[in-house]
Design a protein around this motif. Structure first.
Motif, short mmCIF file in Angstrom:
data_model
loop_
_atom_site.label_atom_id
_atom_site.label_comp_id
_atom_site.label_asym_id
_atom_site.label_seq_id
_atom_site.Cartn_x
_atom_site.Cartn_y
_atom_site.Cartn_z
N SER A 130 0.89 -1.07 -0.12
CA SER A 130 0.09 -0.07 0.08
C SER A 130 1.02 1.27 0.03
O SER A 130 0.32 2.37 0.08
N VAL B 155 3.09 4.53 -1.37
CA VAL B 155 2.90 5.44 -2.16
C VAL B 155 3.80 5.15 -3.38
O VAL B 155 4.90 4.86 -3.31
N ARG B 156 3.24 4.98 -4.53
CA ARG B 156 3.98 4.70 -5.62
C ARG B 156 3.78 5.82 -6.90
O ARG B 156 4.61 5.64 -7.88
N THR B 157 3.14 6.48 -6.80
CA THR B 157 2.67 7.65 -7.84
C THR B 157 3.92 8.62 -7.62
O THR B 157 4.38 8.93 -6.69
N PRO B 158 3.85 9.61 -8.60
CA PRO B 158 5.12 10.53 -8.92
C PRO B 158 4.37 11.64 -7.91
O PRO B 158 3.36 11.95 -7.74
N PRO B 159 5.51 12.29 -7.05
CA PRO B 159 5.20 13.37 -6.12
C PRO B 159 4.60 14.54 -6.86
O PRO B 159 5.17 14.90 -7.96
N ASN B 160 3.68 15.35 -6.16
CA ASN B 160 3.56 16.80 -6.82
C ASN B 160 4.69 17.69 -6.60
O ASN B 160 5.20 18.36 -7.34
N ASP C 20 6.94 15.98 -1.53
CA ASP C 20 5.52 16.35 -0.92
C ASP C 20 5.79 16.25 0.68
O ASP C 20 5.03 15.89 1.69
N HIS D 159 10.66 4.56 -1.73
CA HIS D 159 10.40 5.56 -2.79
C HIS D 159 10.92 5.56 -4.15
O HIS D 159 10.79 6.50 -4.89
N ARG E 215 11.33 4.31 -8.09
CA ARG E 215 10.26 4.02 -9.14
C ARG E 215 9.29 5.12 -8.82
O ARG E 215 8.13 4.58 -9.56
N ARG E 216 9.57 6.17 -8.48
CA ARG E 216 8.35 7.16 -8.50
C ARG E 216 8.75 8.38 -9.39
O ARG E 216 8.03 9.42 -9.50
#
Length: 369
Positions: free
Chosen positions: A211, A213-218, A277, A307, A309-310
């Motif tokens: 679960s 965080v795998r998405t690119p950060p803002n 972030d 972190h 692969r983001r």
């Protein structure tokens, strides 16, 4: 893989073992096997699989980091598989060879050791040479890990690798296994005693890993480190199989505080924490231009294992390149070693090219800005 040390469960009665097997979901409706993943089927390895098992186990390259004897014959494979022919699921208090099937063909196996009375398991994995480098080992091991946690009361899974075999670590660390330490000269292997690198995964760790965080950060920021904010960055870690090429952050901090001399001149460090972030996720350090060093040098660069692969590393490099261009620099230098876990391909994708020079035992490379 090196076979983990496993207890004999003294004092556990047959009645208790039967109760445990039902209690832990190894019989009836909650059976563990078979398991189906996106590309694979995991099932009990049967005596009819002996010829395939013998063929890849007898390969010296396959056996290099394993503890079975060579040559490994068809008779050896038959004895191993006949010994579990009575099973229709994982042995609740012992080892089971599990076939890895792809498109109806056996391409390797998982060895699963259970001690359900102690709620723990051990995992080994082997692929035939022609099935490697396609992600099958990670997929099979991940499917087994999730099945054990979902369908039994197992709470801890362990795996052990030869310290000289980072390719094995590249199977289990992407599943969330945590490096726990090294057992020095712990296992006999091909007439010598080798170090065992120990990993473990708890049920809660796997849930957190899946679960994460795998998405690119803002937002990605380079943070100036001072006494008040440095500790979270010092505690970040990369995967064990990267450590040959990526220094631990405490070592990088020490080199920043006490920089080395190269060719008689003191290196001048510039370093920042990397935040995504607002969360500490990495560390970067340059050696600045001096009268002795005409180009900036990418000295240290790491992203924490949670972190990766983001897309964070690429954004940091873009920020550094833009900063160096604005300062009027023409090149950024770095270097890399070779072997499993090497950052060479990553840096080549960024545009770094070898110069032909060596820095100690690493290849020097330059990025034209």
């Amino acid at each position: 893989m090196i076979r983990p040390e496993f207890g004999d469960c003294p004092g556990v009665s047959l009645e208790r073992l039967l109760a445990v097997s039902g209690e832990f979901g190894l019989t009836g409706a909650m059976a563990v096997l078979p398991i189906r993943s996106e590309r694979l089927v995991l099932r009990i390895m049967q005596p009819g699989d002996a010829a395939v098992l013998a063929a890849y186990r007898d390969n010296p390259d396959t056996a290099r980091f394993q503890d079975w004897p060579l040559p490994f014959t068809l008779a050896d494979a038959e004895r191993l598989l006949v010994g579990q022919a009575h099973l229709d699921d994982l042995d609740p208090e012992g080892w089971t060879q599990v076939a890895i099937e792809h498109e109806g063909e056996v391409i390797g196996d998982l060895a699963v050791g259970l001690e359900t009375s102690r709620r723990r398991a051990a995992l080994r994995y082997t692929l035939a040479p022609e099935a490697r480098h396609r992600g099958f080992a990670v997929e099979a091991a991940g499917a087994m890990v999730d099945a054990l946690f979902d369908r039994t009361e197992i709470r801890r899974i362990v795996a052990t690798a030869d310290d000289a075999n980072p390719a094995s670590m590249q199977v289990i660390e992407p599943l969330g296994f945590r490096f726990e330490g090294i057992a020095h000269k712990a296992a006999p292997m091909r007439s010598e005693w080798v170090d065992g690198v120990r990993f473990a995964l708890l049920r809660d760790d796997r849930a957190a890993w899946v679960s994460r965080v795998r998405t690119p950060p803002n937002r990605v920021e380079l943070i100036e480190l001072v006494h008040e904010n440095a500790r979270p960055y010092a505690e970040l870690v990369t995967h064990r199989y990267h450590e040959e090429f990526v220094s631990p952050n405490p070592t990088s901090f020490r080199h920043a505080l006490l920089p080395e001399e190269v060719d008689g001149a003191r290196v001048v460090p510039w370093f920042r924490g990397i935040a995504a972030d607002g969360v500490p996720v990495g560390f970067v350090m340059l050696a600045l231009v001096t009268e002795t060093f005409p180009d900036p040098y990418l000295w240290r660069f790491m992203i924490d294992r949670w972190h990766q692969r983001r897309g964070i590393g690429g954004r940091v490099m873009s920020m550094l390149i833009e900063q160096l261009r604005e300062e009027g620099h023409e090149r950024l230098m770095t270097s890399w070693g070779v072997g499993p876990g090497s950052p060479e391909l990553y840096y080549r994708r960024l545009g770094f090219e070898p110069t032909g020079n060596m820095i100690d035992d690493e290849f020097e490379a330059a990025l034209v800005l």
